[in-house]
Scaffold this motif. Structure first.
Motif, PDB file in Angstrom:
ATOM      1  N   GLU A 289       0.092 -11.766   7.217  1.00 41.49           N
ATOM      2  CA  GLU A 289       0.423 -10.938   6.059  1.00 41.49           C
ATOM      3  C   GLU A 289      -0.191 -11.518   4.793  1.00 41.49           C
ATOM      4  OE1 GLU A 289       1.948  -8.014   6.822  1.00 41.49           O
ATOM      5  OE2 GLU A 289       1.695  -8.884   8.806  1.00 41.49           O
TER       6      GLU A 289
ATOM      7  N   GLY B 231       4.389  -6.510  11.250  1.00 42.08           N
ATOM      8  CA  GLY B 231       4.052  -6.323   9.850  1.00 42.08           C
ATOM      9  C   GLY B 231       2.935  -5.318   9.667  1.00 42.08           C
TER      10      GLY B 231
ATOM     11  N   PHE C 204       5.942 -10.361   0.998  1.00 42.44           N
ATOM     12  CA  PHE C 204       5.945  -9.623   2.267  1.00 42.44           C
ATOM     13  C   PHE C 204       7.190 -10.051   3.046  1.00 42.44           C
ATOM     14  CE2 PHE C 204       1.791 -11.265   1.129  1.00 42.44           C
ATOM     15  CZ  PHE C 204       1.009 -10.130   1.008  1.00 42.44           C
TER      16      PHE C 204
ATOM     17  N   GLU D 187       7.350  -4.952   1.099  1.00 45.21           N
ATOM     18  CA  GLU D 187       6.402  -5.501   0.138  1.00 45.21           C
ATOM     19  C   GLU D 187       6.945  -5.395  -1.282  1.00 45.21           C
ATOM     20  OE1 GLU D 187       2.696  -3.514   0.626  1.00 45.21           O
ATOM     21  OE2 GLU D 187       2.412  -4.159   2.698  1.00 45.21           O
TER      22      GLU D 187
END
Length: 312
Positions: A40, A72, A219, A254
């Motif tokens: 991420e 993710g 994240f 996010e």
């Protein structure tokens, strides 16, 4: 004897990195010893394998980030390159001598079934002479299909640190890398929240006349609430910026926080950025980032054409 302070990072794998060398080494909050395990944060904590400056530039990088992910929003992509596929390697990961560890990962081929992937561990501390983690050990190569599949192998450490080395001559995706204690692969985990420092330069090396334009991108688990304390330390070991931010991740997990580094006029030099995460009212973990801001050279010095083609 080392430097002692309540604010110092704790030892990792029984090694007091900060007390011995003033080295900031993040302590991860899960059983997974791999930082940025689902990419991420892009290629953070990864590097290309050392070995000289042979070959030429290619318009196709050997590795990049893909939005086709098992976990993710991102995964690692190895892709064909005209200059040959240089291997990708993690930063050294501290381990305890004599303990048993299991490495696992998910991968799939973008080309064909039975695409070969080389993913191994070795010791950066023993000049490749570790009996178990040697570069030419009998750790298996992996044959991939076009569907995500998990692979794993177990080893007993005969060193104090390991690196993961990844390469393939095809187009391959990798996600969910995990290194854990024990002789079995358990369910993949990553931190509930991770972060990455983004500036106006992709390598966080900013020319003096340009703005920093700093952002901190989070994240993690969708809708997660928490707090992150951002501190900046200068070359002289002095904190020159300190601000805390409450956050709530969106439904994709996010959140972007604008950092007022330009307005704070932090000056020029090399800077360490420390992020302390709090989740559920409790300290979660700490991670570290860097950026620099300085006047670039103009390629006019007498030594401008002198290069070193070997970096260890």
């Amino acid at each position: 004897t080392g430097v002692k302070s309540a604010d110092n990072p704790p030892p990792v794998a029984n090694i007091d990195f900060y007390g011995r060398d003033r080295l900031h080494f993040p302590t991860l909050p899960t059983k997974n010893l791999i930082p940025n395990p689902s990419f991420e944060q892009g290629l953070r904590y990864m590097r290309w394998v050392f070995g000289g400056g042979g070959g030429g530039l290619s318009p196709i990088p050997s590795y990049t980030i893909s939005n086709d992910a098992k976990f993710g929003e991102k995964s690692l992509k190895l892709q064909k390159s005209k200059r040959g596929n240089f291997a990708l390697m993690t930063f050294p990961i501290p381990v305890v001598f004599g303990k048993t560890y299991t490495m696992s990962f998910y991968a799939k081929s973008l080309d064909k079934n039975n695409q070969i992937l080389n993913l191994r561990v070795f010791s950066p501390l023993t000049n490749f002479k570790s009996k178990i983690l040697a570069r030419n050990s009998k750790q298996p190569t992996w044959r991939l299909s076009k569907e995500w599949k998990r692979f794993n192998f177990t080893f007993k450490s005969d060193t104090r640190a390991v690196c993961l080395v990844i390469s393939s001559y095809g187009n391959v995706l990798i996600d969910g890398i995990q290194l854990e204690e024990g002789d079995k692969a358990t369910a993949f985990v990553s931190p509930e929240v991770e972060g990455n420092l983004i500036t106006s330069d992709s390598d966080n090396m900013i020319e003096k006349s340009k703005p920093i334009d700093a952002k901190f991108v989070l994240f993690g688990k969708p809708d997660l609430k928490g707090k992150v304390r951002i501190r900046v330390k200068d070359f002289y070991d002095k904190f020159i910026f300190d601000k805390s931010y409450d956050f709530k991740l969106d439904n994709k997990g996010e959140k972007t926080i604008k950092l007022p580094f330009d307005e704070a006029k932090l000056g020029v030099g090399v800077f360490m950025v420390r992020a302390d995460y709090t989740v559920g009212g409790k300290k979660y973990y700490t991670d570290y980032y860097r950026y620099s801001k300085m006047k670039f050279l103009t390629n006019t010095h007498p030594s401008k054409n002198m290069f070193n083609n070997q970096y260890i």
